[in-house]
Structure formats: structure tokens, C-alpha cells
Design an enzyme around this catalytic site. Sequence first.
Site, PDB file in Angstrom:
ATOM      1  CB  CYS A  42      -0.896   0.000   1.238  1.00  0.00           C
ATOM      2  SG  CYS A  42      -2.066   1.395   1.272  1.00  0.00           S
ATOM      3  CG  ASP A  44      -0.659   4.018   5.293  1.00  0.00           C
ATOM      4  OD1 ASP A  44       0.264   4.489   5.989  1.00  0.00           O
ATOM      5  OD2 ASP A  44      -1.848   4.061   5.635  1.00  0.00           O
ATOM      6  NE  ARG A  46      -0.566   5.052   8.703  1.00  0.00           N
ATOM      7  CZ  ARG A  46      -1.853   4.919   9.035  1.00  0.00           C
ATOM      8  NH1 ARG A  46      -2.234   5.156  10.271  1.00  0.00           N
ATOM      9  NH2 ARG A  46      -2.738   4.547   8.138  1.00  0.00           N
ATOM     10  CG  HIS A  98      -1.730  -1.012   5.970  1.00  0.00           C
ATOM     11  ND1 HIS A  98      -2.316  -0.025   6.718  1.00  0.00           N
ATOM     12  CD2 HIS A  98      -1.845  -0.621   4.681  1.00  0.00           C
ATOM     13  CE1 HIS A  98      -2.743   0.945   5.918  1.00  0.00           C
ATOM     14  NE2 HIS A  98      -2.474   0.604   4.668  1.00  0.00           N
ATOM     15  CB  CYS A 101      -5.890  -0.560   4.486  1.00  0.00           C
ATOM     16  SG  CYS A 101      -5.467   0.111   2.850  1.00  0.00           S
TER      17      CYS A 101
HETATM   18 CO    CO Z   1      -3.479   1.235   3.005  1.00  0.00          CO
END
Ligand code: CO
Length: 211
Positions: A42, A44, A46, A98, A101
Site C-alpha cells: 500500500c 500508506d 506508515r 495493512h 487501511c
Molecule cells: Co493502506
Amino acid sequence: MEVIKKILANNQSWAQQTAKDDPDFFTALAKVQTPEILWIGCSDSRVPADRITGTQPGEIFVHRNIANLVIHTDVNLLSVLDYAVKQLNIKHIIVCGHYGCGGVAAALSNHNFDLVLNMWLRQIKDVYMLYEDELKQIEDEHKKTDRLVELNVVEQVKHLAKTSIIQRAWKHKQTPHLHGWVYSLKDGIIHPIFEMHPGAEIDPLYVYDDI
Ligand code: CO
């Protein structure tokens, strides 16, 4: 602009420290990359592939998009996959979602994100429908999202196996192995949840002959 200055300064000190610790680091890496792993994760911020796996530059070939989707019309992803499998001979592909999400949570809502993002998130709504019987039993929204995160990873791994790229590699090279993982933002732990190995069964309609 402070953040830009900061990350450029970070880069300077990282480059100097790395060269000091290992004088051959950059000269060796500049010549060739031989990663054994393709990471589809992803976007993302993090979930940085190298940090959470303790890997170094040169070890992981990376593709990231919102909610780690493998879409058979995505030229970007297919180019990465084709290059990784045919040219780099990677041995493992990891699809890593994750928990928590935002993309998956957004797909579970009825919010209109307008054309492009709606189009992207629609793929996750379709995954939901495949598992509707199970998912509609879960009342807690966070738990429902997290279960869909897991099921989404399973489906994206299956999507990989449906491509001619993977089927050809499985037949002629007996690689790569496909792995579905979910990373927990809360404690940093990766949970392996699904695997497909060369020769694994694929829904018959997606199997290409003469490959
Ligand atoms: Co995500």
C-alpha cells in the site's frame, strides 16, 4: 519548504555515513541490482517495505499503490511484474496489506470520491461482494475493515496467478512463490496469511494454454 530542506540534509548525512561504514556500498550497487523479492504494498506512508523487513537497498523491487491492488489492466503494475519476473528473475512476490487501511475503509463506505478514486476503490468493493456472506456478519466496522484487508490480500495474490506472466514463469522456471501478508500498524508485526506456490491450482477459466 522546511521539510524539503530537511530530507535533502538527511540524504547528505545518510550518504556520508553509509560510505564511511562500507566504502564499496555505492560502487557495488551502482553496477547491478539483484533483488529476490518483488513487494506490492500500500502507498500508506506508515508501511515502508525496507524498514519493516530490515532489508537494504538492492534487496527489494517495489511497487506500491492504494490498498495494494493487482489489477489486470494496470499497465504500471504489469510492467513492474513483467520486468521483475522476466529480467530480474525474482523468487518471491509479496502482496502486503495493512490493518486499518484507509483505502479499504473508504471502499466500505458509500462516500463518493469522484471518478478516478471511485474507479480504483470499486475493485475493493468487488472483493467485498465475493465474501459478503462472511463480512456482513461482522458488526464492528474496524473488525470488518481488517477482515476485508486480509481477504483483499488473498484476492490480489490470486490475481497475480491469473496473469500469463506468472503462469509462464511457473511453467518454465518454477518461480516465483507468491505470498499474502498483512502488516499491523499497532505493533509493527507482519502476519503471513496466504501463499501460492508454482503449480498451485488456478481457477480453470483463467489458465492459459500453450504458454
Ligand atoms: Co493502506
